[in-house]
Motif scaffolding. Structure first.
Motif, mmCIF file in Angstrom:
data_model
loop_
_atom_site.group_PDB
_atom_site.id
_atom_site.type_symbol
_atom_site.label_atom_id
_atom_site.label_comp_id
_atom_site.label_asym_id
_atom_site.label_seq_id
_atom_site.Cartn_x
_atom_site.Cartn_y
_atom_site.Cartn_z
ATOM 1 N N HIS A 1 -16.903 14.519 84.280
ATOM 2 C CA HIS A 1 -17.489 15.063 83.299
ATOM 3 C C HIS A 1 -19.157 14.874 83.090
ATOM 4 O O HIS A 1 -19.569 15.714 82.885
ATOM 5 C CB HIS A 1 -16.591 15.030 82.054
ATOM 6 C CG HIS A 1 -15.363 15.718 82.200
ATOM 7 N ND1 HIS A 1 -15.284 17.427 81.846
ATOM 8 C CD2 HIS A 1 -13.983 15.237 82.226
ATOM 9 C CE1 HIS A 1 -13.936 17.404 82.103
ATOM 10 N NE2 HIS A 1 -13.286 16.293 82.256
ATOM 11 N N GLU B 1 -23.662 15.020 73.937
ATOM 12 C CA GLU B 1 -22.373 15.586 74.615
ATOM 13 C C GLU B 1 -21.697 14.347 75.144
ATOM 14 O O GLU B 1 -20.502 14.549 74.981
ATOM 15 C CB GLU B 1 -23.152 16.402 75.535
ATOM 16 C CG GLU B 1 -23.573 17.906 75.183
ATOM 17 C CD GLU B 1 -22.713 18.822 74.664
ATOM 18 O OE1 GLU B 1 -21.623 18.826 74.980
ATOM 19 O OE2 GLU B 1 -23.002 19.575 73.819
ATOM 20 N N GLU C 1 -15.293 10.703 72.172
ATOM 21 C CA GLU C 1 -14.542 10.810 70.942
ATOM 22 C C GLU C 1 -13.248 11.668 71.541
ATOM 23 O O GLU C 1 -12.179 11.412 71.212
ATOM 24 C CB GLU C 1 -15.052 11.549 69.870
ATOM 25 C CG GLU C 1 -15.862 10.521 69.213
ATOM 26 C CD GLU C 1 -16.731 11.300 68.211
ATOM 27 O OE1 GLU C 1 -16.811 12.563 68.035
ATOM 28 O OE2 GLU C 1 -16.864 10.471 67.065
ATOM 29 N N LYS C 2 -13.286 12.858 72.424
ATOM 30 C CA LYS C 2 -12.207 13.515 72.680
ATOM 31 C C LYS C 2 -11.356 12.568 73.675
ATOM 32 O O LYS C 2 -10.237 12.571 73.693
ATOM 33 C CB LYS C 2 -12.688 14.781 73.620
ATOM 34 C CG LYS C 2 -11.774 15.497 74.147
ATOM 35 C CD LYS C 2 -12.175 16.617 75.002
ATOM 36 C CE LYS C 2 -11.467 17.706 75.497
ATOM 37 N NZ LYS C 2 -9.966 17.118 76.181
ATOM 38 N N LEU C 3 -11.941 11.803 74.533
ATOM 39 C CA LEU C 3 -11.261 10.929 75.417
ATOM 40 C C LEU C 3 -10.161 9.995 74.546
ATOM 41 O O LEU C 3 -9.126 9.870 74.825
ATOM 42 C CB LEU C 3 -12.054 10.050 76.262
ATOM 43 C CG LEU C 3 -11.447 8.822 77.216
ATOM 44 C CD1 LEU C 3 -10.490 9.282 78.200
ATOM 45 C CD2 LEU C 3 -12.534 7.946 77.768
ATOM 46 N N SER D 1 -19.509 13.069 72.218
ATOM 47 C CA SER D 1 -18.354 13.977 71.972
ATOM 48 C C SER D 1 -17.348 14.133 73.078
ATOM 49 O O SER D 1 -16.222 14.030 72.642
ATOM 50 C CB SER D 1 -18.875 15.216 71.659
ATOM 51 O OG SER D 1 -19.405 15.906 72.764
ATOM 52 N N LEU D 2 -17.737 13.890 74.205
ATOM 53 C CA LEU D 2 -16.579 13.578 75.308
ATOM 54 C C LEU D 2 -15.957 12.351 75.119
ATOM 55 O O LEU D 2 -14.669 12.382 75.490
ATOM 56 C CB LEU D 2 -17.391 13.674 76.728
ATOM 57 C CG LEU D 2 -17.854 14.934 77.171
ATOM 58 C CD1 LEU D 2 -18.688 14.971 78.700
ATOM 59 C CD2 LEU D 2 -16.550 15.786 77.388
ATOM 60 N N ARG E 1 -5.093 8.443 72.252
ATOM 61 C CA ARG E 1 -4.201 8.112 71.023
ATOM 62 C C ARG E 1 -2.863 9.184 71.021
ATOM 63 O O ARG E 1 -1.774 8.598 70.754
ATOM 64 C CB ARG E 1 -4.830 8.223 69.757
ATOM 65 C CG ARG E 1 -5.859 7.192 69.592
ATOM 66 C CD ARG E 1 -6.512 7.070 68.104
ATOM 67 N NE ARG E 1 -7.547 6.252 67.870
ATOM 68 C CZ ARG E 1 -8.689 6.569 67.996
ATOM 69 N NH1 ARG E 1 -9.334 7.477 67.960
ATOM 70 N NH2 ARG E 1 -9.710 5.516 67.861
ATOM 71 N N HIS E 2 -3.284 10.504 71.366
ATOM 72 C CA HIS E 2 -2.316 11.374 71.447
ATOM 73 C C HIS E 2 -1.270 11.131 72.490
ATOM 74 O O HIS E 2 0.078 11.085 72.376
ATOM 75 C CB HIS E 2 -2.668 12.731 71.562
ATOM 76 C CG HIS E 2 -1.652 13.892 71.619
ATOM 77 N ND1 HIS E 2 -1.134 14.320 72.936
ATOM 78 C CD2 HIS E 2 -0.926 14.576 70.654
ATOM 79 C CE1 HIS E 2 -0.391 15.104 72.619
ATOM 80 N NE2 HIS E 2 -0.268 15.361 71.418
ATOM 81 N N THR F 1 -9.206 10.257 71.282
ATOM 82 C CA THR F 1 -8.159 11.324 70.868
ATOM 83 C C THR F 1 -7.242 11.414 71.703
ATOM 84 O O THR F 1 -6.007 11.518 71.349
ATOM 85 C CB THR F 1 -8.839 12.625 70.348
ATOM 86 O OG1 THR F 1 -9.702 12.199 69.447
ATOM 87 C CG2 THR F 1 -7.905 13.213 69.433
ATOM 88 N N ASP F 2 -7.471 11.617 72.825
ATOM 89 C CA ASP F 2 -6.453 12.310 73.931
ATOM 90 C C ASP F 2 -5.626 11.017 74.253
ATOM 91 O O ASP F 2 -4.383 11.261 74.411
ATOM 92 C CB ASP F 2 -6.979 12.790 75.326
ATOM 93 C CG ASP F 2 -7.521 14.121 74.921
ATOM 94 O OD1 ASP F 2 -7.260 14.865 73.905
ATOM 95 O OD2 ASP F 2 -8.282 14.641 75.913
#
Length: 130
Positions: free
Chosen positions: A1, A26, A32-34, A29-30, A39-40, A36-37
């Motif tokens: 990415h 950007e 932070e998304k990583l 934010s990528l 942790r999920h 979050t994913d």
């Protein structure tokens, strides 16, 4: 990415925006998304894991243990070379009389090298058994 983002971020310069600052925001934010994913996904896997406990079989009782003293020069067992009677447990050998030592070993000093050739002091080798 991030490689794709690096290739495309230059286009934002046409919009009067600093490409370096845009890339940093950007990329963050990528990231932070990583997180979050991750942790999920970890939570999802932990919720679906089934723990199965097996009782381990009791260990087999050890057979009769024998003590082996290897001569560092020859690699042979010093107990079988006539230095000590073989087949006795350590507590039995501790009770051996001085007469059980090979001839000439009775007068060996405690801090002298052991006559068996192990390189240890007599008090730490065969003298400890007397």
């Amino acid at each position: 990415h991030l490689d794709h983002l690096r290739n495309v971020i230059g286009l934002r310069g046409y919009g009067q925006r600093d490409p370096l600052n845009e890339y940093k925001t950007e990329a963050f934010s990528l990231f932070e998304k990583l997180l979050t994913d991750l942790r999920h996904n970890v939570t999802k896997w932990m919720m679906t894991v089934e723990i199965q406990v097996e009782v381990p079989a009791p260990p087999a009782p050890p057979e009769r243990l024998t003590e082996v003293h290897l001569d560092p020069l020859t690699g042979e067992n010093a107990a079988t070379a006539g230095a000590l009677p073989s087949g006795l447990a350590r507590d039995q050998r501790e009770a051996l009389p001085i007469s059980s030592l090979p001839a000439g070993w009775e007068q060996t000093g405690r801090n002298a090298p052991c006559p068996c050739g192990s390189g240890k002091k007599f008090k730490h080798c065969h003298g400890a058994l007397v």
